[in-house]
Design a protein around this motif. Structure first.
Motif, PDB file in Angstrom:
ATOM      1  N   SER A 172      31.087  37.774  36.664  1.00 14.44           N
ATOM      2  CA  SER A 172      32.317  38.175  37.339  1.00 14.44           C
ATOM      3  C   SER A 172      33.436  37.209  36.981  1.00 14.44           C
ATOM      4  O   SER A 172      34.592  37.570  36.835  1.00 14.44           O
ATOM      5  CB  SER A 172      32.082  38.186  38.848  1.00 14.44           C
ATOM      6  OG  SER A 172      33.281  38.344  39.539  1.00 14.44           O
TER       7      SER A 172
ATOM      8  N   ARG B 157      42.425  45.049  42.532  1.00 13.13           N
ATOM      9  CA  ARG B 157      41.819  45.058  43.855  1.00 13.13           C
ATOM     10  C   ARG B 157      42.877  44.917  44.935  1.00 13.13           C
ATOM     11  O   ARG B 157      42.744  45.405  46.041  1.00 13.13           O
ATOM     12  CB  ARG B 157      40.868  43.871  44.006  1.00 13.13           C
ATOM     13  CG  ARG B 157      39.705  43.870  43.080  1.00 13.13           C
ATOM     14  CD  ARG B 157      38.773  42.734  43.458  1.00 13.13           C
ATOM     15  NE  ARG B 157      39.254  41.441  42.965  1.00 13.13           N
ATOM     16  CZ  ARG B 157      38.906  40.273  43.494  1.00 13.13           C
ATOM     17  NH1 ARG B 157      38.103  40.231  44.546  1.00 13.13           N
ATOM     18  NH2 ARG B 157      39.346  39.152  42.989  1.00 13.13           N
TER      19      ARG B 157
ATOM     20  N   ARG C  83      31.539  38.874  44.600  1.00 12.96           N
ATOM     21  CA  ARG C  83      31.540  40.209  44.006  1.00 12.96           C
ATOM     22  C   ARG C  83      30.505  40.311  42.906  1.00 12.96           C
ATOM     23  O   ARG C  83      29.934  41.345  42.636  1.00 12.96           O
ATOM     24  CB  ARG C  83      32.901  40.507  43.362  1.00 12.96           C
ATOM     25  CG  ARG C  83      34.039  40.551  44.326  1.00 12.96           C
ATOM     26  CD  ARG C  83      35.271  41.021  43.603  1.00 12.96           C
ATOM     27  NE  ARG C  83      35.854  39.977  42.777  1.00 12.96           N
ATOM     28  CZ  ARG C  83      36.660  40.193  41.741  1.00 12.96           C
ATOM     29  NH1 ARG C  83      36.953  41.436  41.373  1.00 12.96           N
ATOM     30  NH2 ARG C  83      37.177  39.198  41.066  1.00 12.96           N
TER      31      ARG C  83
ATOM     32  N   ASP D 199      32.992  46.245  37.890  1.00 14.66           N
ATOM     33  CA  ASP D 199      32.144  47.412  38.134  1.00 14.66           C
ATOM     34  C   ASP D 199      30.678  47.031  38.240  1.00 14.66           C
ATOM     35  O   ASP D 199      29.850  47.434  37.413  1.00 14.66           O
ATOM     36  CB  ASP D 199      32.361  48.446  37.025  1.00 14.66           C
ATOM     37  CG  ASP D 199      32.349  47.803  35.642  1.00 14.66           C
ATOM     38  OD1 ASP D 199      32.596  46.581  35.550  1.00 14.66           O
ATOM     39  OD2 ASP D 199      32.086  48.517  34.663  1.00 14.66           O
TER      40      ASP D 199
ATOM     41  N   LYS E 240      35.083  38.551  47.627  1.00 16.38           N
ATOM     42  CA  LYS E 240      35.501  39.908  47.983  1.00 16.38           C
ATOM     43  C   LYS E 240      36.772  39.814  48.804  1.00 16.38           C
ATOM     44  O   LYS E 240      36.864  39.016  49.729  1.00 16.38           O
ATOM     45  CB  LYS E 240      34.411  40.598  48.809  1.00 16.38           C
ATOM     46  CG  LYS E 240      33.191  41.004  48.010  1.00 16.38           C
ATOM     47  CD  LYS E 240      32.036  41.366  48.940  1.00 16.38           C
ATOM     48  CE  LYS E 240      30.735  41.490  48.154  1.00 16.38           C
ATOM     49  NZ  LYS E 240      29.590  40.932  48.929  1.00 16.38           N
TER      50      LYS E 240
ATOM     51  N   ASN F  74      42.302  39.865  39.318  1.00 19.40           N
ATOM     52  CA  ASN F  74      42.514  40.970  40.258  1.00 19.40           C
ATOM     53  C   ASN F  74      41.732  42.237  39.872  1.00 19.40           C
ATOM     54  O   ASN F  74      41.683  43.198  40.635  1.00 19.40           O
ATOM     55  CB  ASN F  74      44.013  41.308  40.326  1.00 19.40           C
ATOM     56  CG  ASN F  74      44.351  42.183  41.524  1.00 19.40           C
ATOM     57  OD1 ASN F  74      43.767  42.019  42.588  1.00 19.40           O
ATOM     58  ND2 ASN F  74      45.271  43.119  41.325  1.00 19.40           N
ATOM     59  N   ARG F  75      41.152  42.255  38.663  1.00 22.61           N
ATOM     60  CA  ARG F  75      40.411  43.427  38.224  1.00 22.61           C
ATOM     61  C   ARG F  75      39.227  43.748  39.124  1.00 22.61           C
ATOM     62  O   ARG F  75      38.538  42.833  39.579  1.00 22.61           O
ATOM     63  CB  ARG F  75      39.819  43.158  36.823  1.00 22.61           C
ATOM     64  CG  ARG F  75      40.577  43.636  35.628  1.00 22.61           C
ATOM     65  CD  ARG F  75      40.986  45.062  35.724  1.00 22.61           C
ATOM     66  NE  ARG F  75      42.301  45.229  35.123  1.00 22.61           N
ATOM     67  CZ  ARG F  75      42.486  45.502  33.848  1.00 22.61           C
ATOM     68  NH1 ARG F  75      41.457  45.671  33.052  1.00 22.61           N
ATOM     69  NH2 ARG F  75      43.692  45.624  33.384  1.00 22.61           N
ATOM     70  N   LYS F  76      39.023  45.007  39.296  1.00 17.27           N
ATOM     71  CA  LYS F  76      37.774  45.424  39.942  1.00 17.27           C
ATOM     72  C   LYS F  76      36.644  45.213  38.955  1.00 17.27           C
ATOM     73  O   LYS F  76      36.757  45.590  37.777  1.00 17.27           O
ATOM     74  CB  LYS F  76      37.848  46.888  40.329  1.00 17.27           C
ATOM     75  CG  LYS F  76      38.781  47.162  41.492  1.00 17.27           C
ATOM     76  CD  LYS F  76      39.068  48.662  41.598  1.00 17.27           C
ATOM     77  CE  LYS F  76      40.198  48.928  42.578  1.00 17.27           C
ATOM     78  NZ  LYS F  76      41.091  50.010  42.101  1.00 17.27           N
TER      79      LYS F  76
ATOM     80  N   SER G  75      46.105  39.194  46.595  1.00 12.66           N
ATOM     81  CA  SER G  75      44.752  39.053  46.073  1.00 12.66           C
ATOM     82  C   SER G  75      44.655  37.815  45.189  1.00 12.66           C
ATOM     83  O   SER G  75      43.651  37.131  45.153  1.00 12.66           O
ATOM     84  CB  SER G  75      44.402  40.316  45.263  1.00 12.66           C
ATOM     85  OG  SER G  75      43.204  40.147  44.576  1.00 12.66           O
TER      86      SER G  75
END
Lengths: 252, 252, 252, 252, 252, 252, 252, 252
Positions: free
Chosen positions: B174, A119, B119, A251, B249, A247-249, A174
């Motif tokens: 998350s 991210r 998130r 989904d 976020k 730091n991973r997005k 981040s």
């Protein structure tokens, strides 16, 4: 049991080629390793973008070289950490395409392109020059796992103005990995200056009552600044890995 | 020095009402607390959505009540952790609008709406029923900080199938907070089953060679599964706070 | 005093060759070492089927070789544990018929046939490849003591499905030795999956806050699964020996 | 997924009422808790003859009473350990048919006949009178788990002749639990006198450099006599449980 | 087996009333507790002039009173150490003739005259006023064991001249017990000034990094002055007892 | 100030050659080292019959040789302990008349006849063969200090009958030094069998949770048998020295 | 931002060349490192008279030589502590003008005259000859920092008269550094004899239960004499530095 | 021997009323306590301006009151530290003129005027509000010892700007006492910002892995900033006393 086999079994039930009782018996013996999530395991590294990892500590050059070569044959990127200087040449000879990351004390086989899957930026902050090998292990891990990595070095708490002058870099990250030995105070100060998650790595740098990093470890666990989590002493890899997960997005 | 004062000073220089030398002297004395980032500090909690926090441990009911009431007057949400049962009534009497979260051993003043700023979901996993107070402290902290919170309770490693049956919940989160006492093995197993960041909280549950949580703490620091970071023994608040930062976020 | 001597004394009393007072005096001085159970001691190893054992740790090659050779002269099987690689050649040269068990770091003289004296199988479970030397020491000890031995390797808790896929092997054992370093969580998971006695061996594998095996030791002592007992760090021999006693048929 | 449900699903496939793809999807979601071994778990205690167990330490009288009552409703025998004297009356009032085992600091609900399922006798040896509560907890656990239990009390190493005078009892046992505080030397002496497995329980009896049982724990872990395994400090339950598993007849 | 029984057995052999084989069998079963030295044990305290001793720590008033009363019935002197103030009245009520030694935290039954059986004087040296209870326990023990006892109080190392002014008393003693908390430096200084054996007693006096007497204990174990031996923290009784053994006249 | 100088000063006062004020000033500066007891110090070793002692640990061969040679020049007997094997030759070359006591790891210069100044015998008891170097250091120290020394070796508690068979030797001693590693239980058993003072020496023999002798040290400090005092880990010299002081005839 | 730049900015505001808003923005970005006190940092060593310091521990000869040479190029005096004997030659070769202080284990570049900036004398007191390297490190540090330094060696507490004979030296000092290993009792005795501040340095001299200096460290922290402060084990540099700060003249 | 008595003796020698031999004998017996420096001891507190001090910890109200009253009778100022709230009233009743310093947990008798005997100001810096009692104990001690005292509170490292805003106060002090719990990082930051000596006081504030102040203690001992010395956990008195000695004017 992989889906193909399971589908075949069900089709035999459907067509009458297999009796319900026989199918029941076969399913009852279904070993766990054949369930879907086990297969994921075997391919996890390639799929997730993480490299395969070998902890070199306490292994001979031959053992490291053998394991790395075997893992590399699958086409994956491979990271061997804590490879003693005396072992490097032997390892490199055994693994075509491997390179030595001297400062990080690591051997790397990088044969897959590394996509940026993070991210934001992973910032590696370290207190003293002796902390650099651990910091670099964290940085290398994070980069191989698909992150942009920045570094902030030599910002120990005894010269606090150097850290203060880098506040922009802290806020731009981040997630922040903070590496420090001796009293291990740096993560507290960093976490007080920013609202990013801080992964603290105590190092075994010090002597006497540092007890091989215990002083720094305790200091970090007792941080007066919220948002600090801690990994094992000298565990740069673990910090880099955790920072990568953070730091991973996601989904969803 | 706040912008208004600084602007006024510069305007006096501009108009000639202040000599350059006088302005220089005034700026030289510029105390750090007047710099921009200091002001941020005073309003950080409201701006970020985090509640104001008071650690009740080692404070009298009067002290807790006094501080909570004062913080609440600013309009912020307030979280007082580790409030002894014997202190609760006195605290509630001193703080209008406060409520007792019995299981989490906390007192809360919730006067601001809590937006969902995360998130994804923060999942709180706990090993035994004795670990619940720490787990609830983490859950309460994460919720007040603007996260959706899920719970998975009583999934100790001695009955591993219960945890395995909840793999979907693990993957859906998350970030995962894992609370466990005794040997502290749960975070390793959880981290092996998922690719989410795991924040591990050792608890002081146990006796004899558990040494008030040291056994669990060491177990977590030495986790054979990468991706685990650790907070202090019984530090549910710290874990909930770190999980919140991780789940935030990032606007970049 | 051995039975023959005692009988002779009594016969002299019977025949009047010895006065009662003299016999009394002689019996009063009866040293403990001459009682029956002492003799048992000298022949215990051969009689019970256990090998004679020498702890090589901290002994020179010469000392190990000398002791092993002396014990072997009695015709017994002999097991020397913790024989450093550098000492092996010298020991083998001093002891005819000795062989090196490289992985177990042991030297063995096997000159007596080993009968199967166990009720069932001793299963040796190990977490990582670095734990293998200790696991093999346990396996070798158990086999030399007359047990059928099975192995289950590389089933660490971070990849729990591999262990789950071997549940049948766990239930098939009579007693299970579990060898693990780092956080030492494996015995808890194993004991939760089976109703067999589990002997846990912490290893010194790890670094930093593993403190040479203390983390694993504490984890095992605080196991949340009943039925786990623990031996000293790296004490594969002790675990194999205890497992052998547990697996023994009791003649009553 | 229980066999009935699985059979129903397969029959619907067989009859065409369910498509193969739908069945596949349903099986893919198959939660672990529905597998066979999970069901076993729910009935494990009754089936194995072990009582249900509640650790009273750190629970209120109300909590203990509530849990014991609930478990007792299933018809199982129930053992609550470490029930503080001050809690006993309240617990007894909440649980019909419960009785107090004062010396063992336990509350017991015994509503199932206890069969003798052991190979031989479990012998509980204790060093001093202060070690008796832990010894009795072990004895009670072993008896409720279906073992004949013998006791040998007050045989500390400072008066070694008392132990020596009981050698017959040692040899007559199938497994021996040795309970001792202070220097914890008794298990070594016992294991040297017999060829039975010895489960050692350090107690927190002592002061100063006993460090709440650490001295005894370390003494037992470093026993110079092979065959000794160790449980946590004061863990009489764990020792009794492990001894029961060791004493179990293995059906193979 | 007591001499009378043994004589009777031999006489039956002599007269032919018992066969040699029967006598052999009877002697083979000869339990250790019946050997001569066991009987000595039962009367050891009276014979040696040492009092019977009960450690009150962790016992209820009722337990202490019961044991002391029972021991006193044999006519022996009895010493109960570490009797909590709250228990004293109850104990005194249960034991006729008992008295409270308040400073030494002991209850004493003195019904036998105490002969002087020592070679010289036992000198009890203490560092601070807080060390007095432990010092008095040592003094009381030594006196009840038949020694002349002298005291030297409040001679801590921070005011070294007070100790130096008492060098004559040090040299006049036969054995010296030194009681000190905090850094535990006093035994080193005393042993450097005299050639008498020094028994050092660390006390739990202190706070913070004194760790309940560990600092003093370590200081004494690492004494740079030869001739110092150490007992457990706060173990005034043990020091007084050891000093008594040292001061005993040896009849050879 | 030695008597001659003091007499001279007083005579000058008497004759009027020194004013009272001048004499007062001179006496006020009287350094402590000139007082009588300081002189005693310089000759203490020769006078008392104790050898001069050098701790070789951490010193180079050159340093040891230099100090020993210098001390030997005074005509005294000299004992250098903990002399590493690699240093012995160099030391012997530097010190004429020195000899190597290999087992005790010592170098000795014996140039004064050693009188028997003890009340009785010093008995050195050791548990295992690995404890012999420490035991021999104690024996050598005691002999050089003028004691008759006896030895009892290999009488560990796991084979208790060997110790029991030597009870006469225990009772015949004036003071007993007990050397043991691992769990350190031997002193408790010895002290329970005899009424002689026992000086316990923990050794660093062991591994894992023996922590370099801590387990044995704690075991000895927590001995359940009264009369045991303890010296530092591996401190054979200290034990031999203390035993010598205890065995000394006291001239009063 | 240095004064010149700040003045220029203000002048541009004054002359209208810069708008108030632009100046505000520039000041808002004002990095901390540009504030006045940061510049001071770069010149602190030369200005204060303290040498530049390099901790040699854990650095290679090349690293030490490189850093020392670089620092020396600024003209400053440089002190490299803990330089291993094996590294000295290489370091000296890399740094022109460097010299080896063998006893202090240091390399020094002394190219600035050292002014006497202290109020009085720094006295370095050490207990044994093995403590000398640490004591000399402290002495060297203090001297390079501009203090008169005196030494008092070999005044351990076991021979207290030697210390007492040097009381004048104690009182004559402005600040006293006391270096001691083993039980670390010397600072207490020194602080009791004088009214000067005492900086205590525990050394790692000792063995067994000295735990690498922990015993001495704890002894010093628990000193019964007020006025003692403590630095890390073996930290002679830290003690010499602190003593220098204490001895500094304060200009107010 | 006080000067008057000594003068009288010398005068008797001068006049011939005493023979030289008699005077010699009298001087030989000269006890140390009669030397000049001993008398100084009795009057040290009044002479130096330091108050008499009583450590209240572990003493009853009666004991504290008794000692304080006795010391106060000499006319001296008296400071009783660590007086439990429950004891205060009783103490105040026993000591006329005593007052309670609630925050510092002390009772003070101030009957002598307090002169300013310091070179400059003693600054007491504390990290959190929970550290205030220890900080106030230090401040009170320093003030009673004749120092001007300033305070800087609530400047923990997690909010570093508050400390930075007070740099002028740091530089204005002559000596700085820094009080902090948890990770104990504050002294490092303070020492990095100033060139004054820093006396660090770890407090027992914290929980879990703070281990009652050990984390803070270790952090301070391992400070990466030179010039920091440390006192025992919670030892505010010791820090205030040491700071007073450091701040003393030295008359040379």
């Amino acid at each position: 049991m992989d889906p193909q086999k399971l589908r075949a079994l069900l089709e035999r039930v459907q067509t009458g080629d297999a009796a319900v009782d026989d199918a029941l018996r076969e399913l009852a013996d279904l070993p766990f390793k054949d369930l879907g999530f086990a297969r994921v395991d075997h391919h996890r590294h390639l799929r997730t973008g993480f490299p395969e990892v070998v902890l070199g500590l306490g292994k001979t050059a031959e053992q490291i070289g053998h394991i790395v070569a075997e893992l590399a044959r699958t086409g994956a990127n491979v990271l061997a950490t804590r490879v003693a200087d005396a072992s490097v040449d032997a390892v490199l000879k055994m693994v075509p395409g491997a390179r030595h990351e001297k400062l990080a004390r690591a051997v790397v086989v990088e044969q897959q392109p590394i996509a940026d899957v993070g991210r934001g930026t992973v910032l590696i902050v370290s207190a003293g020059t002796s902390d650099l090998p651990v910091a670099e292990e964290a940085a290398l891990t994070a980069r191989l796992a698909g992150n942009r990595v920045e570094r902030l070095v030599d910002v120990g708490v005894a010269g606090i103005h150097r850290l203060l002058g880098s506040r922009a870099a802290l806020e731009a990250a981040s997630v922040i990995v903070v590496v420090a030995g001796m009293e291990g105070a740096l993560p507290s100060v960093v976490a007080g200056l920013t609202s990013r998650p801080v992964v603290a790595v105590p190092t075994s740098i010090g002597y006497g009552a540092s007890f091989g990093g215990i002083a720094a470890l305790l200091g970090m666990l007792n941080s007066c600044a919220a948002g600090v989590t801690v990994v094992n002493i000298d565990n740069g890899f673990g910090a880099g890995y955790a920072a990568s997960l953070i730091n991973r997005k996601v989904d969803k």
